[in-house]
Scaffold this active site. Structure first.
Site, PDB file in Angstrom:
ATOM      1  N   CYS A   2       1.241  -1.389   0.142  1.00 14.27           N
ATOM      2  CA  CYS A   2      -0.167   0.704   0.016  1.00 14.27           C
ATOM      3  C   CYS A   2       0.918   1.433   0.186  1.00 14.27           C
ATOM      4  CB  CYS A   2      -0.737   0.070   0.561  1.00 14.27           C
ATOM      5  SG  CYS A   2      -2.025  -1.768   1.683  1.00 14.27           S
ATOM      6  N   ARG A  27       0.941   1.915  -5.900  1.00 13.43           N
ATOM      7  CA  ARG A  27       1.268   1.439  -4.893  1.00 13.43           C
ATOM      8  C   ARG A  27       0.126   0.413  -4.278  1.00 13.43           C
ATOM      9  NH1 ARG A  27       5.998   0.621  -2.283  1.00 13.43           N
ATOM     10  NH2 ARG A  27       5.364  -0.190  -0.847  1.00 13.43           N
ATOM     11  N   TRP A  74      -3.296  -1.458  -1.133  1.00 10.35           N
ATOM     12  CA  TRP A  74      -3.531  -3.160  -2.031  1.00 10.35           C
ATOM     13  C   TRP A  74      -4.464  -4.073  -1.067  1.00 10.35           C
ATOM     14  CZ3 TRP A  74      -3.380  -4.034  -7.284  1.00 10.35           C
ATOM     15  CH2 TRP A  74      -3.160  -5.778  -7.367  1.00 10.35           C
ATOM     16  N   ASN A 100       0.684   0.244   6.323  1.00  9.10           N
ATOM     17  CA  ASN A 100       1.091  -0.266   4.820  1.00  9.10           C
ATOM     18  C   ASN A 100       2.717  -1.882   5.277  1.00  9.10           C
ATOM     19  OD1 ASN A 100       1.650  -1.826   2.317  1.00  9.10           O
ATOM     20  ND2 ASN A 100       4.323  -1.206   2.696  1.00  9.10           N
ATOM     21  N   GLY A 101       1.335  -3.140   5.060  1.00 10.53           N
ATOM     22  CA  GLY A 101       2.078  -4.492   6.049  1.00 10.53           C
ATOM     23  C   GLY A 101       1.027  -5.720   5.622  1.00 10.53           C
ATOM     24  N   GLU A 482       7.189 -21.223 -19.604  1.00 12.85           N
ATOM     25  CA  GLU A 482       7.390 -19.405 -18.835  1.00 12.85           C
ATOM     26  C   GLU A 482       8.045 -18.944 -19.606  1.00 12.85           C
ATOM     27  OE1 GLU A 482       4.868 -17.940 -17.732  1.00 12.85           O
ATOM     28  OE2 GLU A 482       6.355 -16.477 -17.107  1.00 12.85           O
ATOM     29  N   LYS A 486       7.444 -14.995 -22.029  1.00  8.94           N
ATOM     30  CA  LYS A 486       8.175 -14.021 -21.088  1.00  8.94           C
ATOM     31  C   LYS A 486       9.344 -12.971 -22.681  1.00  8.94           C
ATOM     32  CE  LYS A 486       6.611 -13.036 -17.923  1.00  8.94           C
ATOM     33  NZ  LYS A 486       5.542 -14.108 -18.039  1.00  8.94           N
ATOM     34  N   GLU A 489       6.623 -12.441 -25.434  1.00  7.06           N
ATOM     35  CA  GLU A 489       5.443 -11.680 -24.976  1.00  7.06           C
ATOM     36  C   GLU A 489       5.817 -10.057 -25.478  1.00  7.06           C
ATOM     37  OE1 GLU A 489       3.564 -11.534 -22.119  1.00  7.06           O
ATOM     38  OE2 GLU A 489       4.375 -12.670 -20.552  1.00  7.06           O
ATOM     39  N   HIS A 505      11.606 -36.071 -31.029  1.00  9.18           N
ATOM     40  CA  HIS A 505      10.665 -36.017 -32.327  1.00  9.18           C
ATOM     41  C   HIS A 505      10.167 -35.143 -32.443  1.00  9.18           C
ATOM     42  CE1 HIS A 505       9.816 -39.722 -29.793  1.00  9.18           C
ATOM     43  NE2 HIS A 505       9.750 -39.510 -28.242  1.00  9.18           N
ATOM     44  N   LYS A 604      -3.201  -6.592 -19.729  1.00 10.47           N
ATOM     45  CA  LYS A 604      -2.742  -6.594 -18.588  1.00 10.47           C
ATOM     46  C   LYS A 604      -3.830  -8.314 -17.537  1.00 10.47           C
ATOM     47  CE  LYS A 604      -0.269  -7.850 -14.811  1.00 10.47           C
ATOM     48  NZ  LYS A 604       1.477  -8.167 -14.648  1.00 10.47           N
TER      49      LYS A 604
HETATM   50  C1  AGP Z   1       1.794 -13.407 -18.666  1.00 12.04           C
HETATM   51  O1  AGP Z   1       3.181 -12.781 -19.123  1.00 12.04           O
HETATM   52  C2  AGP Z   1       0.525 -12.515 -19.397  1.00 12.04           C
HETATM   53  N1  AGP Z   1       0.710 -11.542 -19.217  1.00 12.04           N
HETATM   54  C3  AGP Z   1      -0.253 -13.532 -19.359  1.00 12.04           C
HETATM   55  O2  AGP Z   1      -0.491 -15.063 -20.180  1.00 12.04           O
HETATM   56  C4  AGP Z   1      -1.027 -13.876 -17.991  1.00 12.04           C
HETATM   57  O3  AGP Z   1      -0.638 -14.794 -17.143  1.00 12.04           O
HETATM   58  C5  AGP Z   1      -2.809 -14.509 -18.332  1.00 12.04           C
HETATM   59  O4  AGP Z   1      -3.481 -13.987 -19.215  1.00 12.04           O
HETATM   60  C6  AGP Z   1      -3.348 -15.063 -17.343  1.00 12.04           C
HETATM   61  O5  AGP Z   1      -3.720 -13.340 -16.961  1.00 12.04           O
HETATM   62  P1  AGP Z   1      -3.950 -13.779 -15.152  1.00 12.04           P
HETATM   63  O6  AGP Z   1      -2.973 -14.522 -13.825  1.00 12.04           O
HETATM   64  O7  AGP Z   1      -4.833 -12.473 -14.712  1.00 12.04           O
HETATM   65  O8  AGP Z   1      -5.784 -14.970 -15.163  1.00 12.04           O
END
Ligand code: AGP
Length: 609
Positions: A2, A27, A74, A100-101, A482, A486, A489, A505, A604
């Protein structure tokens, strides 16, 4: 995480507090509020949601006063709502606190305070602080705060003002940041620099278990025994925008570097003193109910789905339950077999992903019980789930998920220990060992983050490549996925994650001198097999970037490009192995001049289907 701010001086305090909160909104933005003291009266104005809602409330008020505190929230305990907003007041409205905490022992403190007749108005952990101070108050505010701090356990950055001991702000910190601003006959407290840089660059850093009394005559710092301390005044060079990112160039890099704290925050308050038990108070399922499930289905998308794949390895190994991990957008359009003996984990950082929310509803329609593994308190998925397992990563601003993923892995690991204990498959001694290893992770992460420069060097060498292949085996296969996600994207380079055993394969046809192959080769039960993969790549002139343990001397004979990570248990290795891949993707994207925090075409939170 927060944001708190406090001010004492000649300016109109409400304006100073509101502007400070605007600078701290990154925050947390679930709710906000301020408290202002003027002529014997404490006025508290709070509102749910973003700061603009508080602004609309403040415009209707004529708040006078030269001292006040403010907070942008938050949520960690208690849904986003006005009654859960800070500042929190005591029973008589004479005392206010911003915090905050996380107070770990708030439930036991709350019970005792209720028995003593205190009236609680919120579900938050913070409110126990203001009632404890009220209980201890005997005319001297700092003394009451000091006595309160001997009773609370956990993390705090506090600002406190009282109408019965006016003209001062009392501040204190333990494991949550708090700085003190020194202006011209005006003084500040703040969670972070951005809140005060428009007024002063002179700051005092409060350290753990230190307190301060701020009046219009200056700042006195002391320890929690009341002994005065001499503290230097430092100068902050950052501009306000830099400061919001903690001096980092992007939120993503800042959030990568927050991961040691995020691991600590996600563990905090969830362990038995002797580490033999895990307490997950939001599960809302008894040990007996947990024991009755005969299978687990994990639902998620994107990075959260990768966390679910790690969870499969953990839960099958330690809880001996069959685990299926389903991409939510696939699950919901099948006719999945779910019943009342199925436990579902819905993993979602935002708690708003439409496909995951739809899969939750479908699961419940079929009789399954759903636990939400979520970072945003009060978001749609936890609101509709049967149980909660919050990650405490704080707001994740960068679109590419980093610290939230790490927090998900920690939460799932804790859940695994819980399930193993409930099913009698993990004896207390083994739980202690597993938790002890988990508590070393923040330090291990710091070690990895200290080797950032070498990863920057690798990014410089390979940022022009147009294809990458990531290989992992076993519990680290999801980390290969993953790492590839990263990279693609944020840099728009094509990258694929593959289980190492699948190389022969098909993907092995891709190997040549232009293809970097990132191999996760830390010591585990399949290490020798991974070394064989590396040999296969080397034999075809592929470029090998290995993730290996510091102690590994064998790997040097296979490749020169090695990112070393500390040794930990196989079960925890995904948390460590993933961070070099986050940094590699970040530095390649920066080299390419990509919009790291807001990559093209992405959002996001994917609230559309
Ligand atoms: C992760 O880097 C991506 N931005 C995306 O794959 C994300 O993980 C996915 O949209 C799921 O989002 P969520 O965890 O908020 O459900």
């Amino acid at each position: 995480m927060c944001g708190i701010i406090g001010y004492i001086g000649e300016r109109e305090v409400a304006q100073v507090l509101f502007e400070g909160l605007q600078r701290l909104e990154y925050r947390g933005y679930d709710s906000a509020g301020i408290a202002v003291y003027d002529e014997d009266e404490l006025t508290v104005i709070r509102s749910e949601g973003k700061l603009i809602n508080l602004w609309h409330r403040l415009k209707k008020e004529t708040l006078r006063g030269k001292i006040g505190i403010g907070h942008t929230r938050w949520a960690t305990h208690g849904r986003p709502s006005e009654e859960n907003s800070h500042p929190h007041t005591d029973c008589h409205g004479k005392l206010v606190v911003v915090h905050n905490g996380i107070i770990e022992n708030y439930l036991s403190l709350r019970e005792k305070l209720l028995e003593d007749g205190h009236v609680f108005r919120s579900e938050t952990d913070t409110e126990v602080i203001v009632h404890l101070i009220e209980q201890h108050f005997d005319g001297n505010l700092e003394e009451a705060v000091r006595e309160t701090l001997t009773e609370v356990k956990g993390a705090y950055a506090l600002g406190v003002i009282s109408a019965e001991d006016p003209g001062k702000i009392v501040a204190a910190r333990c494991d949550s940041p708090l700085i003190l601003g020194v202006g011209e006959d005006e003084y500040f407290i703040a969670s972070d620099f951005p809140a005060i840089l428009n007024y002063t660059r002179s700051v005092i850093f409060l350290d753990n278990h230190e307190m301060a009394v701020i009046t219009d005559k200056g700042i006195k710092v002391m320890n929690t025994q009341g002994e005065p301390l001499e503290k230097p005044v430092s100068q902050v060079e950052w501009n306000p925008v830099q400061a919001e990112k903690g001096g980092f160039k992007h939120f993503m890099l800042k959030e990568i570097h927050e991961q040691p704290r995020v691991v600590e925050d996600t563990i905090r308050g969830r362990l038995e003193e002797d580490l033999s038990e895990v307490f997950l108070d939001g599960l809302n399922l008894s040990d007996e109910e947990l024991n009755n499930f005969d299978r687990i289905v994990i639902l998620a998308c994107g990075t959260s789905w990768h966390a679910g794949l790690v969870g499969k390895f953990l839960l099958e190994e330690y809880a001996r339950l069959p685990v299926e991990v389903d991409i939510a957008s696939e699950f919901r359009y099948r006719d999945p077999i779910i019943n009342e003996k199925t436990l579902l984990l819905a993993i979602s950082q935002s708690g708003e992903t439409a496909d995951t929310l739809a899969a939750v509803r479908e699961s419940q329609r079929k009789g399954g019980k759903v636990i939400a593994v979520t970072n945003v308190v009060g978001s749609s998925i936890p609101r509709e789930s049967d149980g909660l397992l919050y990650t405490h990563a704080g707001p994740e601003i960068g679109v590419a998920s980093t610290k939230a993923f790490t927090a998900q892995l920690v939460a799932i690991y804790l859940f695994t220990v819980k399930m193993g204990r409930v099913k009698g498959l993990i004896p207390p001694a083994q739980a202690q060992e597993m938790i002890s290893e988990l508590r070393k992770i923040p330090r291990h992460l710091e070690t990895i983050l200290e080797h950032n420069e070498y990863i920057q060097e690798l990014a410089r060498k390979y940022f022009k490549k147009r294809d990458f292949l990531y290989l992992g085996r076993g519990i680290n296969y999801p980390i290969a996925l993953e790492g590839a996600l990263k990279l693609k994207e944020i840099s728009y380079i094509h990258a694929e994650g593959y289980p190492g055993g699948e190389m022969k394969h098909g993907p092995i046809a891709l190997i040549d001198e232009n293809l970097p192959v990132v191999c996760i080769a830390t010591r585990d039960r399949v290490y020798e097999k991974t070394v064989s993969n590396i040999e296969e790549v080397k034999a075809r002139d592929g470029i090998i970037i290995a993730i290996a343990n510091f102690e590994d001397t064998e790997i040097k004979s296979k490749t020169s490009e090695i990112i070393y990570v500390p040794k930990t248990s196989e079960a925890l290795s995904p948390i460590l192995n993933n961070v070099p891949l986050q940094l590699l993707a970040y530095h390649i994207a920066v080299r390419l001049g990509a919009d790291v925090d807001q990559p093209r075409n992405l959002a996001k939170s994917v609230t559309v289907e």
